[in-house]
Design an enzyme around this catalytic site. Structure first.
Site, PDB file in Angstrom:
ATOM      1  N   GLY A  82      -3.159  -5.671   1.881  1.00  0.00           N
ATOM      2  CA  GLY A  82      -2.106  -4.752   2.278  1.00  0.00           C
ATOM      3  C   GLY A  82      -1.642  -3.954   1.078  1.00  0.00           C
ATOM      4  O   GLY A  82      -1.941  -4.316  -0.068  1.00  0.00           O
ATOM      5  N   GLN A  98       4.414   0.567  -3.988  1.00  0.00           N
ATOM      6  CA  GLN A  98       3.553   0.061  -5.066  1.00  0.00           C
ATOM      7  C   GLN A  98       2.790   1.174  -5.788  1.00  0.00           C
ATOM      8  O   GLN A  98       2.308   0.974  -6.898  1.00  0.00           O
ATOM      9  CB  GLN A  98       2.555  -0.961  -4.505  1.00  0.00           C
ATOM     10  CG  GLN A  98       3.219  -2.244  -4.039  1.00  0.00           C
ATOM     11  CD  GLN A  98       2.205  -3.175  -3.415  1.00  0.00           C
ATOM     12  OE1 GLN A  98       1.874  -3.022  -2.239  1.00  0.00           O
ATOM     13  NE2 GLN A  98       1.699  -4.115  -4.184  1.00  0.00           N
ATOM     14  N   CYS A 152       0.194 -10.785  -4.843  1.00  0.00           N
ATOM     15  CA  CYS A 152       0.599  -9.376  -4.737  1.00  0.00           C
ATOM     16  C   CYS A 152      -0.146  -8.572  -5.779  1.00  0.00           C
ATOM     17  O   CYS A 152      -0.263  -8.998  -6.926  1.00  0.00           O
ATOM     18  CB  CYS A 152       2.108  -9.264  -4.964  1.00  0.00           C
ATOM     19  SG  CYS A 152       2.734  -7.579  -4.843  1.00  0.00           S
ATOM     20  N   LEU A 153      -0.624  -7.406  -5.376  1.00  0.00           N
ATOM     21  CA  LEU A 153      -1.356  -6.543  -6.310  1.00  0.00           C
ATOM     22  C   LEU A 153      -0.456  -6.058  -7.453  1.00  0.00           C
ATOM     23  O   LEU A 153      -0.957  -5.687  -8.510  1.00  0.00           O
ATOM     24  CB  LEU A 153      -1.957  -5.340  -5.567  1.00  0.00           C
ATOM     25  CG  LEU A 153      -3.033  -5.685  -4.530  1.00  0.00           C
ATOM     26  CD1 LEU A 153      -3.433  -4.437  -3.750  1.00  0.00           C
ATOM     27  CD2 LEU A 153      -4.261  -6.313  -5.194  1.00  0.00           C
ATOM     28  N   HIS A 200       5.598  -9.126   4.000  1.00  0.00           N
ATOM     29  CA  HIS A 200       5.448  -8.889   2.556  1.00  0.00           C
ATOM     30  C   HIS A 200       5.522  -7.385   2.257  1.00  0.00           C
ATOM     31  O   HIS A 200       6.228  -6.961   1.338  1.00  0.00           O
ATOM     32  CB  HIS A 200       4.102  -9.491   2.117  1.00  0.00           C
ATOM     33  CG  HIS A 200       3.703  -9.245   0.699  1.00  0.00           C
ATOM     34  ND1 HIS A 200       3.552 -10.267  -0.222  1.00  0.00           N
ATOM     35  CD2 HIS A 200       3.386  -8.108   0.035  1.00  0.00           C
ATOM     36  CE1 HIS A 200       3.177  -9.748  -1.384  1.00  0.00           C
ATOM     37  NE2 HIS A 200       3.057  -8.444  -1.259  1.00  0.00           N
ATOM     38  N   GLU A 201       4.812  -6.586   3.058  1.00  0.00           N
ATOM     39  CA  GLU A 201       4.806  -5.130   2.816  1.00  0.00           C
ATOM     40  C   GLU A 201       6.159  -4.507   3.154  1.00  0.00           C
ATOM     41  O   GLU A 201       6.608  -3.581   2.470  1.00  0.00           O
ATOM     42  CB  GLU A 201       3.707  -4.440   3.638  1.00  0.00           C
ATOM     43  CG  GLU A 201       2.288  -4.949   3.435  1.00  0.00           C
ATOM     44  CD  GLU A 201       1.874  -5.118   1.996  1.00  0.00           C
ATOM     45  OE1 GLU A 201       2.450  -4.464   1.105  1.00  0.00           O
ATOM     46  OE2 GLU A 201       0.963  -5.922   1.746  1.00  0.00           O
ATOM     47  N   HIS A 249       8.425  -4.873   0.323  1.00  0.00           N
ATOM     48  CA  HIS A 249       8.178  -3.852  -0.718  1.00  0.00           C
ATOM     49  C   HIS A 249       8.953  -2.571  -0.413  1.00  0.00           C
ATOM     50  O   HIS A 249       9.530  -1.958  -1.309  1.00  0.00           O
ATOM     51  CB  HIS A 249       6.691  -3.493  -0.789  1.00  0.00           C
ATOM     52  CG  HIS A 249       5.857  -4.397  -1.648  1.00  0.00           C
ATOM     53  ND1 HIS A 249       6.135  -4.636  -2.979  1.00  0.00           N
ATOM     54  CD2 HIS A 249       4.720  -5.092  -1.374  1.00  0.00           C
ATOM     55  CE1 HIS A 249       5.202  -5.448  -3.479  1.00  0.00           C
ATOM     56  NE2 HIS A 249       4.329  -5.747  -2.529  1.00  0.00           N
TER      57      HIS A 249
HETATM   58  O1  GNR Z   1      -3.654  -8.860  -1.202  1.00  0.00           O
HETATM   59  C1  GNR Z   1      -2.618  -9.405  -0.817  1.00  0.00           C
HETATM   60  N1  GNR Z   1      -2.663 -10.657  -0.315  1.00  0.00           N
HETATM   61  C2  GNR Z   1      -1.620 -11.266   0.369  1.00  0.00           C
HETATM   62  C3  GNR Z   1      -1.742 -12.616   0.678  1.00  0.00           C
HETATM   63  C4  GNR Z   1      -0.739 -13.260   1.362  1.00  0.00           C
HETATM   64  C5  GNR Z   1       0.378 -12.560   1.763  1.00  0.00           C
HETATM   65  C6  GNR Z   1       0.520 -11.234   1.448  1.00  0.00           C
HETATM   66  C7  GNR Z   1      -0.473 -10.585   0.770  1.00  0.00           C
HETATM   67  S1  GNR Z   1      -0.308  -8.903   0.439  1.00  0.00           S
HETATM   68  C8  GNR Z   1      -1.329  -8.709  -0.960  1.00  0.00           C
HETATM   69  C9  GNR Z   1      -1.482  -7.229  -1.308  1.00  0.00           C
HETATM   70  C10 GNR Z   1      -0.141  -6.677  -1.729  1.00  0.00           C
HETATM   71  O2  GNR Z   1       0.353  -6.854  -2.803  1.00  0.00           O
HETATM   72  N2  GNR Z   1       0.535  -6.015  -0.838  1.00  0.00           N
HETATM   73  O3  GNR Z   1       1.754  -5.571  -1.128  1.00  0.00           O
HETATM   74 NI    NI Z   2       2.553  -6.920  -2.614  1.00  0.00          NI
END
Ligand code: GNR
Ligand code: NI
Length: 167
Positions: A46, A51, A91-92, A133-134, A137
């Site tokens: 995601g 980001q 998270c990236l 999660h997104e 952000h």
């Molecule tokens: O790549 C991602 N893996 C992930 C694994 C578990 C829960 C959420 C994520 S999102 C993350 C990519 C990212 O940072 N998205 O904002």
């Molecule tokens: Ni993230």
């Protein structure tokens, strides 16, 4: 298409709240396509516009194993949440850090797609965690902010040190 730079925690720009998109136009679709290229290159599931330093309510997700199911969410809203699960997240913007975060087990989300059509999605499992999660952000919240202050301080120190070495 272009690969965009992903902001790295603890960059303060990760804490800016995203504003709603009021008109989905060519610029929005270009952003979505650049975000998709960036997410696939980074092998994430995601990516939120926050980001890549665009503070608009746009996020993309692809949880399919063959990276063939891109989902686009513009101005997303959670309209139902149910249950609780603890899942390991990464998270990236926080590379190399993984920890457990409590999330709703399943959610219903309504959003606009890249053509401006409204859709409603029932999500569970990884997709539900990823949506939450997104959406965090977009509100300026990074997953580590669900962890203890002690862990957050350790993660901040580790990433700052790593960023100093890389510079
Ligand atoms: O790549 C991602 N893996 C992930 C694994 C578990 C829960 C959420 C994520 S999102 C993350 C990519 C990212 O940072 N998205 O904002
Ligand atoms: Ni993230």
């Amino acid at each position: 298409m272009a690969i965009l730079e992903i902001l790295q925690y603890p960059d303060p720009r990760l804490h800016l709240p995203a504003v709603r998109v009021d008109k989905i136009d060519e610029a929005t679709r270009k952003l979505v396509s650049d975000m998709a290229e960036t997410m696939y290159a980074a092998e994430g599931v995601g990516l939120a516009a926050t980001q890549v330093n665009v503070h608009q309510q746009v996020l993309i997700i692809d949880v399919s194993p063959d990276r063939s199911d891109l989902r686009v969410f513009i101005n997303p809203e959670v309209i139902r949440r149910e249950g609780m699960v603890l899942n390991q997240e990464g998270c990236l913007s926080v590379p190399g850090i993984y920890d457990n975060v409590e999330r709703a087990d399943s959610v219903t989300v309504t959003a606009l797609d890249a053509n401006g059509s409204r859709f409603t999605l029932n999500a569970s499992g990884l997709l539900a965690s990823c949506v939450q999660h997104e959406m965090d952000h977009l509100q300026g919240k990074v997953f580590v902010e669900h962890l203890s202050e002690l862990k957050q301080n350790r993660i901040r120190a580790k990433l700052k040190k790593r960023q100093r070495k890389a510079a």
